[in-house]
Design a protein around this motif. Structure first.
Motif, PDB file in Angstrom:
ATOM      1  N   THR A 170      -7.411  -1.171  -2.083  1.00 17.84           N
ATOM      2  CA  THR A 170      -6.979  -2.344  -2.312  1.00 17.84           C
ATOM      3  C   THR A 170      -7.952  -2.972  -3.154  1.00 17.84           C
ATOM      4  O   THR A 170      -9.336  -2.943  -3.185  1.00 17.84           O
ATOM      5  CB  THR A 170      -7.134  -3.206  -0.911  1.00 17.84           C
ATOM      6  N   ARG A 173       1.096   4.176  -2.897  1.00 18.17           N
ATOM      7  CA  ARG A 173       1.014   5.543  -2.503  1.00 18.17           C
ATOM      8  C   ARG A 173       2.102   6.388  -3.264  1.00 18.17           C
ATOM      9  O   ARG A 173       1.934   7.219  -3.674  1.00 18.17           O
ATOM     10  CB  ARG A 173       0.797   5.731  -1.128  1.00 18.17           C
ATOM     11  N   GLU A 211       0.833  -1.049  -0.096  1.00 22.69           N
ATOM     12  CA  GLU A 211       0.066  -0.028   0.031  1.00 22.69           C
ATOM     13  C   GLU A 211       1.011   1.217  -0.111  1.00 22.69           C
ATOM     14  O   GLU A 211       0.669   2.286  -0.594  1.00 22.69           O
ATOM     15  CB  GLU A 211      -0.881  -0.017   1.160  1.00 22.69           C
TER      16      GLU A 211
END
Length: 145
Positions: A88, A63, A59
């Motif tokens: 997700t 980003r 994650e």
């Protein structure tokens, strides 16, 4: 004021889509929502842990890819106004879901990301068939005024 959703995976094609969406937003006054998605591979995550560093954070990587793409593609003022979503799931389904209530969904014609899980299959084909808003698939070069 509406919302233009843009699929961004760091590929040149997705950066073209973001540039196109930014120009469209200037004309319409809509805000831009950039979206990157990530997912664990279809095989069990546990079976993949050997060789994957414990500190690996998919994650966070997504980003970083999204932030770098937006910041290098748009000027500082435009980049600051962009809503950045890291979600997700499978990219095509995430974009279809985000298209609900959007003015437009904008994607590049093909993606190839440094983030392997960012694009699986033909996202542009899937979203053009299933999105809940109009879809723009950006191809070729964008002609500047």
């Amino acid at each position: 004021m509406g919302r233009i959703v843009v699929g961004v995976d760091g590929s040149e094609s997705s950066l073209k889509a973001l540039r196109w969406a930014a120009r469209q937003a200037k004309v319409t006054g809509d805000r831009i929502e950039t979206v990157i998605s990530w997912q664990y591979p279809a095989t069990s995550w546990a079976s993949m842990t050997p060789g994957v560093p414990a500190e690996f954070d998919p994650e966070k990587l997504a980003r970083t890819i999204l932030d770098e793409a937006v910041d290098k593609t748009l000027d500082a003022e435009a980049a600051a106004a962009v809503d950045r979503q890291v979600i997700t799931g499978h990219p095509a389904q995430v974009l279809v879901d985000r298209s609900e209530g959007a003015t437009l969904l904008v994607v590049g014609d093909r993606g190839h990301s440094d983030f392997t899980a960012a694009l699986i299959g033909s996202v542009s084909l899937h979203v053009s068939q299933h999105a809940k808003s109009p879809v723009v698939v950006v191809r070729g070069e964008i002609v500047e005024d």
